[in-house]
Design a protein around this motif. Structure first.
Motif, PDB file in Angstrom:
ATOM      1  N   ALA A   1      28.321  38.928  31.598  1.00  0.00           N
ATOM      2  CA  ALA A   1      29.390  37.934  31.648  1.00  0.00           C
ATOM      3  C   ALA A   1      30.738  38.630  31.568  1.00  0.00           C
ATOM      4  O   ALA A   1      30.870  39.700  30.987  1.00  0.00           O
ATOM      5  N   GLN A   2      31.704  37.984  32.192  1.00  0.00           N
ATOM      6  CA  GLN A   2      33.032  38.586  32.180  1.00  0.00           C
ATOM      7  C   GLN A   2      33.725  38.312  30.852  1.00  0.00           C
ATOM      8  O   GLN A   2      33.400  37.364  30.142  1.00  0.00           O
TER       9      GLN A   2
ATOM     10  N   SER B   1      36.633  42.808  31.596  1.00  0.00           N
ATOM     11  CA  SER B   1      35.338  43.453  31.698  1.00  0.00           C
ATOM     12  C   SER B   1      34.492  42.649  32.656  1.00  0.00           C
ATOM     13  O   SER B   1      34.220  41.465  32.416  1.00  0.00           O
ATOM     14  N   TYR B   2      34.143  43.284  33.780  1.00  0.00           N
ATOM     15  CA  TYR B   2      33.289  42.631  34.761  1.00  0.00           C
ATOM     16  C   TYR B   2      32.772  43.683  35.721  1.00  0.00           C
ATOM     17  O   TYR B   2      33.500  44.602  36.067  1.00  0.00           O
TER      18      TYR B   2
ATOM     19  N   GLN C   1      41.547  51.156  35.544  1.00  0.00           N
ATOM     20  CA  GLN C   1      41.858  50.866  34.147  1.00  0.00           C
ATOM     21  C   GLN C   1      41.374  49.482  33.727  1.00  0.00           C
ATOM     22  O   GLN C   1      41.587  49.077  32.580  1.00  0.00           O
ATOM     23  N   SER C   2      40.746  48.768  34.641  1.00  0.00           N
ATOM     24  CA  SER C   2      40.304  47.390  34.369  1.00  0.00           C
ATOM     25  C   SER C   2      41.445  46.580  33.765  1.00  0.00           C
ATOM     26  O   SER C   2      41.286  45.883  32.753  1.00  0.00           O
ATOM     27  N   SER C   3      42.601  46.684  34.396  1.00  0.00           N
ATOM     28  CA  SER C   3      43.770  46.005  33.848  1.00  0.00           C
ATOM     29  C   SER C   3      44.456  45.146  34.892  1.00  0.00           C
ATOM     30  O   SER C   3      44.317  45.368  36.109  1.00  0.00           O
ATOM     31  N   PHE C   4      45.186  44.199  34.409  1.00  0.00           N
ATOM     32  CA  PHE C   4      45.973  43.285  35.262  1.00  0.00           C
ATOM     33  C   PHE C   4      47.190  42.895  34.439  1.00  0.00           C
ATOM     34  O   PHE C   4      47.326  41.796  33.943  1.00  0.00           O
ATOM     35  N   ASN C   5      48.128  43.827  34.279  1.00  0.00           N
ATOM     36  CA  ASN C   5      49.289  43.621  33.422  1.00  0.00           C
ATOM     37  C   ASN C   5      50.375  42.830  34.134  1.00  0.00           C
ATOM     38  O   ASN C   5      50.635  43.018  35.325  1.00  0.00           O
ATOM     39  N   LEU C   6      51.007  41.981  33.380  1.00  0.00           N
ATOM     40  CA  LEU C   6      52.074  41.116  33.897  1.00  0.00           C
ATOM     41  C   LEU C   6      53.423  41.737  33.583  1.00  0.00           C
ATOM     42  O   LEU C   6      53.639  42.204  32.461  1.00  0.00           O
ATOM     43  N   ARG C   7      54.322  41.695  34.551  1.00  0.00           N
ATOM     44  CA  ARG C   7      55.632  42.328  34.356  1.00  0.00           C
ATOM     45  C   ARG C   7      56.742  41.418  34.839  1.00  0.00           C
ATOM     46  O   ARG C   7      56.551  40.568  35.719  1.00  0.00           O
TER      47      ARG C   7
ATOM     48  N   VAL D   1      34.831  34.872  38.507  1.00  0.00           N
ATOM     49  CA  VAL D   1      34.012  35.474  39.548  1.00  0.00           C
ATOM     50  C   VAL D   1      33.912  34.494  40.691  1.00  0.00           C
ATOM     51  O   VAL D   1      34.113  33.292  40.519  1.00  0.00           O
ATOM     52  N   ALA D   2      33.592  35.026  41.857  1.00  0.00           N
ATOM     53  CA  ALA D   2      33.560  34.202  43.048  1.00  0.00           C
ATOM     54  C   ALA D   2      32.300  33.362  43.087  1.00  0.00           C
ATOM     55  O   ALA D   2      31.210  33.822  42.787  1.00  0.00           O
ATOM     56  N   GLY D   3      32.464  32.101  43.479  1.00  0.00           N
ATOM     57  CA  GLY D   3      31.334  31.243  43.779  1.00  0.00           C
ATOM     58  C   GLY D   3      30.539  30.805  42.579  1.00  0.00           C
ATOM     59  O   GLY D   3      30.877  31.062  41.436  1.00  0.00           O
ATOM     60  N   GLY D   4      29.479  30.083  42.866  1.00  0.00           N
ATOM     61  CA  GLY D   4      28.600  29.623  41.804  1.00  0.00           C
ATOM     62  C   GLY D   4      29.289  28.658  40.877  1.00  0.00           C
ATOM     63  O   GLY D   4      30.251  27.993  41.242  1.00  0.00           O
ATOM     64  N   SER D   5      28.760  28.513  39.706  1.00  0.00           N
ATOM     65  CA  SER D   5      29.369  27.624  38.719  1.00  0.00           C
ATOM     66  C   SER D   5      30.475  28.397  38.008  1.00  0.00           C
ATOM     67  O   SER D   5      30.418  28.673  36.823  1.00  0.00           O
ATOM     68  N   TYR D   6      31.477  28.703  38.800  1.00  0.00           N
ATOM     69  CA  TYR D   6      32.551  29.578  38.325  1.00  0.00           C
ATOM     70  C   TYR D   6      33.419  28.877  37.303  1.00  0.00           C
ATOM     71  O   TYR D   6      33.963  27.815  37.554  1.00  0.00           O
TER      72      TYR D   6
END
Lengths: 113, 114
Positions: free
Chosen positions: B1-2, B26-27, B71-77, B95-100
């Motif tokens: 799981a993410q 983490s994914y 870096q598994s990062s998504f920092n906002l600036r 995540v894409a699709g499914g019971s997202y």
């Protein structure tokens, strides 16, 4: 025009009472959600409906029962309210499952005395 | 799981200063990534999102974020903060699709000093 609306905005009630929160979206989205935000701002998913069908039911007491009369509405009914139910409840919608972006309502602040 | 981590509970900046809010996820595969803002007493509003393509994403209100897979990062600036930016900021991963259902971080509270 409000995209996702919730009523009421504030709800103050006594322990043991039953209450409902209503949510409507006019975006034509297929999927709707209920979140609970606690006093530390943590957002927890409670339920998700897709085209009026329940698809996600997280570990939530069965005192909480969602109802979706049509895909534009997702209501939340809470029985036998407890002090710990005090929180802000957010309704949200997305175009479809897996569509990514969610649109949130303004929230309903529930206070149980 | 993410999962998603926002390591900073509070950030204080002066008006006009630059801002960076951290988000680590983490994914196993490429995730969908979002930043939302919640002003006091309001619901969440999407600032920007990353699905694929250019790793530098522009959003509303002058915000941008950069996806760094290594870096598994998504920092906002934001280069220059305004007093009206004071709010709670949430990073979310899905995540894409499914019971997202996206997973939200615990939020970072931004305080702006005049």
């Amino acid at each position: 025009d409000t995209a996702v609306s919730q009523t009421p905005k504030y709800l103050v009630t006594q322990m043991g009472n039953d209450k409902s929160i209503k949510c409507e979206q006019n975006l034509g989205h297929d999927t709707m959600y209920w979140y609970k935000q606690d006093s530390k701002k943590f957002l927890k998913i409670m339920f998700s409906y897709n085209n009026k069908e329940l698809i996600i039911n997280e570990t939530v007491p069965n005192r909480f029962s969602p109802k979706s009369p049509d895909k534009a509405h997702l209501n939340l009914h809470i029985n036998s309210l407890e002090l710990g139910d005090s929180a802000v409840y957010f309704c949200a919608s997305s175009l479809r499952q897996g569509a990514g972006e969610q649109f949130f309502g303004p929230g309903t602040r529930l206070t149980v005395l | 799981a993410q999962s998603v981590t926002q390591p900073d509970i509070h950030i204080t900046v002066s008006e006009g200063a630059s801002l960076e809010l951290r988000c680590n996820y983490s994914y196993g595969a490429t995730p969908y990534l979002f930043w939302y803002v919640q002003s006091p007493g309001q619901g969440l509003q999407l600032l920007l999102k990353y699905f694929s393509g250019d790793t530098l994403v522009q959003g509303i209100k002058g915000f941008e974020a950069e996806f760094k897979r290594s870096q598994s990062s998504f920092n906002l600036r934001k280069p220059s903060v305004h007093w009206s930016d004071a709010a709670e900021y949430f990073c979310a991963v899905g995540v894409a699709g499914g019971s997202y259902i996206p997973t939200f971080g615990r939020g970072t509270s931004l305080i702006v000093h005049p």
